[in-house]
Motif scaffolding. Structure first.
Motif, short mmCIF file in Angstrom:
data_model
loop_
_atom_site.label_atom_id
_atom_site.label_comp_id
_atom_site.label_asym_id
_atom_site.label_seq_id
_atom_site.Cartn_x
_atom_site.Cartn_y
_atom_site.Cartn_z
N ALA A 10 0.84 -1.19 0.00
CA ALA A 10 0.00 0.00 0.00
C ALA A 10 0.87 1.24 0.00
CB ALA A 10 -0.89 0.00 1.24
N SER A 68 -8.21 1.20 -3.73
CA SER A 68 -6.83 1.34 -3.26
C SER A 68 -6.09 0.03 -3.37
CB SER A 68 -6.83 1.81 -1.80
OG SER A 68 -7.54 0.88 -1.00
N ALA A 69 -4.77 0.08 -3.31
CA ALA A 69 -3.93 -1.11 -3.48
C ALA A 69 -4.14 -2.07 -2.32
CB ALA A 69 -2.46 -0.70 -3.54
N SER A 77 -4.92 4.06 -13.97
CA SER A 77 -4.45 3.04 -13.02
C SER A 77 -3.10 3.43 -12.43
CB SER A 77 -4.34 1.67 -13.72
OG SER A 77 -5.60 1.23 -14.17
N THR A 97 -3.85 5.83 -9.74
CA THR A 97 -4.50 5.18 -8.60
C THR A 97 -3.49 4.42 -7.75
OG1 THR A 97 -6.48 4.91 -9.96
CG2 THR A 97 -6.36 3.62 -7.93
N TRP A 98 -2.55 3.76 -8.39
CA TRP A 98 -1.49 3.02 -7.69
C TRP A 98 -0.16 3.65 -8.10
CZ3 TRP A 98 -5.51 0.35 -10.26
CH2 TRP A 98 -6.46 -0.19 -9.39
N ASP A 138 3.93 -0.75 -6.13
CA ASP A 138 2.60 -1.23 -6.54
C ASP A 138 2.65 -2.01 -7.85
OD1 ASP A 138 1.57 0.17 -4.38
OD2 ASP A 138 1.09 1.95 -5.56
N CYS A 175 -1.35 -7.20 -11.15
CA CYS A 175 -1.46 -5.83 -11.64
C CYS A 175 -2.27 -5.76 -12.93
CB CYS A 175 -0.07 -5.23 -11.85
SG CYS A 175 0.89 -5.04 -10.32
N GLN A 205 -5.79 -6.08 -12.03
CA GLN A 205 -6.19 -4.85 -11.36
C GLN A 205 -6.55 -3.77 -12.38
OE1 GLN A 205 -4.43 -3.49 -7.32
NE2 GLN A 205 -3.08 -2.69 -8.89
#
Length: 488
Positions: free
Chosen positions: A101, A114-115, A412, A415-416, A421, A430, A433
């Motif tokens: 995270a 969130s991660a 993305s 976001t990460w 990440d 990933c 994700q």
């Protein structure tokens, strides 16, 4: 029976005897204080709260409890109203380790999460994705040969264009697209070349409410008198007239190129590109030439809330990128009631190229002596998945293009934002994700332009097509991506 004895008997009947301890419980408690704690007792005999069970069954003595299936840890996002929630992918093997995270939380685009916490090491699914990714890598010899041929043809054309029209005399070539972002897949058979024309002191007027399309006019009359032939009666610069003039010059010049067969493809309605077809047996190379205006001025107001890369690439990088030139490509706005061909669309391909090639939260990411990440691998796989699905369902998916995938990928990355990440060993996690974020956008029929927040790249008229693609991607996610292996 006397009164005292009667009262005693009644008292015995009204008192509930304590439940006897089973032999097994006595032995277990005597043999191991640890088991006493597991049963709700501390070593001192004090009662403790029992932790809730998360795995559905007690672990046998000496063995740790079985971990819940890793697939449930994948982020799914909130489904759109009335849309079916995306099920977690099934995997018998342990899933890849999830990214740590981030210390600071970046702004999360619509539908993102969130991660998650770290997960077990990569397994069979991850290995299969790596095999697919290795197939997509371009052979160096093929790339060099194709690039050399394209450079030879385009260089010849640029010289001819500069000499044929004074308006085009300062034109410069700039490479763009997936090949030059190093995320081209399968074959080096498609290239994008921008022919950039510097223009001074232009006025931009929005042609609609997207914030992406503009009418262009000069604040002062340009020095070159030849510009007059490209202006409408109201002073607007005609994209149609400029493209037509450029196309005629190119059509005449390709006839003079010796040693290679080059043709100009038919004009596609609404396309900003002039497409060349270069014969390169046993295949053919397609080159899109895009007429681009370059203005050294501030970006329009519609872009102020976009490019939210502060947590990913940094505030300074964002500021520097926004100081770069403004690009506009000749693109017809289909929302106009009367299609006159005098609209220009903002282009950020030069910014996208910089971000993808310098994608690390740290400056050393993916350098020769730095840590490696899987960002570009994820983008390649996303593009390949859409490409394969479009081949399978050409009619249903005709309105989708790689730019939709690239935009979802850039969101993305925001976001990460941390390199941790996107650990190289977390490719499968990933990739899924990123796909889950894209599926969420499809279910909501909303994909925000990365640079122009008010611009939705998905038309609400195409909701059925958005949901169709979301179902197909969900099927691929939940079944190990069978489309990747259908042709192998």
């Amino acid at each position: 029976m006397d009164a005292a004895s009667g009262r005693g008997a009644r008292a015995k009947r009204g008192t509930r005897p304590a439940a006897p301890r089973s032999r097994g419980a006595e032995k277990g408690a005597a043999r191991s204080p640890e088991r006493g704690r597991a049963a709700g007792k501390s070593p001192s005999g004090a009662a403790t709260l029992r932790a809730p069970r998360t795995d559905g069954a007690h672990a046998r003595g000496g063995r740790s409890a079985r971990r819940a299936p890793a697939a449930r840890e994948l982020p799914a996002g909130e489904p759109a109203d009335g849309a079916e929630a995306l099920p977690a992918p099934r995997s018998k093997a342990p899933a890849a380790r999830a990214p740590a995270a981030p210390r600071s939380v970046a702004a999360v685009p619509d539908g993102a999460v969130s991660a998650p916490a770290r997960r077990p090491p990569p397994a069979a699914d991850a290995l299969r994705l790596r095999e697919v990714l290795s197939r997509l890598s371009l052979a160096r010899e093929d790339v060099s040969e194709a690039a050399a041929l394209v450079n030879r043809v385009v260089s010849r054309l640029v010289q001819a264009i500069r000499g044929k029209d004074s308006c085009f005399s300062s034109i410069e070539r700039q490479s763009a697209g997936s090949y030059y972002e190093r995320v081209k897949i399968s074959e080096p058979n498609e290239f994008d070349i921008m022919l950039v024309m510097p223009v001074a002191r232009i006025q931009l007027d929005e042609s609609d409410d997207t914030g992406a399309y503009y009418y262009v006019s000069f604040k002062r009359s340009p020095k070159e008198k030849d510009w007059a032939k490209f202006l409408e009666e109201d002073g607007k610069l005609s994209a149609f007239k400029m493209l037509q003039a450029l196309r005629e010059i190119i059509k005449q010049e390709v006839k003079n190129i010796k040693g290679v067969e080059v043709t100009v493809a038919r004009k596609k309605a609404g396309s900003p590109a002039i497409t060349l077809q270069i014969k390169n047996p046993p295949s053919e190379i397609s080159v899109d030439i895009i007429l681009t205006l370059e203005a050294q001025q501030s970006w329009p107001v519609s872009t102020q809330g976009g490019l939210k890369i502060e947590q990913w690439l940094g505030t300074k990088v964002r500021r520097d990128l926004r100081f770069r030139s403004l690009y506009l490509v000749a693109k017809q706005n289909k929302r106009e009631k009367v299609l006159r061909g005098n609209t220009w669309r903002l282009s950020f391909s030069h910014i996208e190229k910089h971000m993808i090639n310098n994608h690390g939260n740290s400056k050393t990411c993916c350098e020769s002596d730095g840590p490696k990440c899987c960002r570009k691998g994820c983008l390649k796989l996303m593009k390949y998945l859409l490409e394969q699905l479009k081949m399978k369902y050409p009619k249903e998916l005709e309105k989708f293009c790689s730019y939709h995938v690239k935009t979802a990928f850039l969101h993305s990355c925001v976001t990460w934002p941390n390199d941790s990440d996107w650990h190289l060993g977390d490719l499968d996690h990933c990739f899924q994700q990123c796909l889950r974020f894209f599926v969420d956008c499809l279910q909501k029929s909303h994909l925000t332009h990365f640079f122009i927040p008010q611009y939705n790249l998905f038309s609400l008229e195409d909701k059925a097509k958005h949901h169709f693609l979301s179902r197909k991607i969900s099927h691929e996610l939940n079944n190990g991506f069978p489309v990747f292996h259908e042709n192998y």
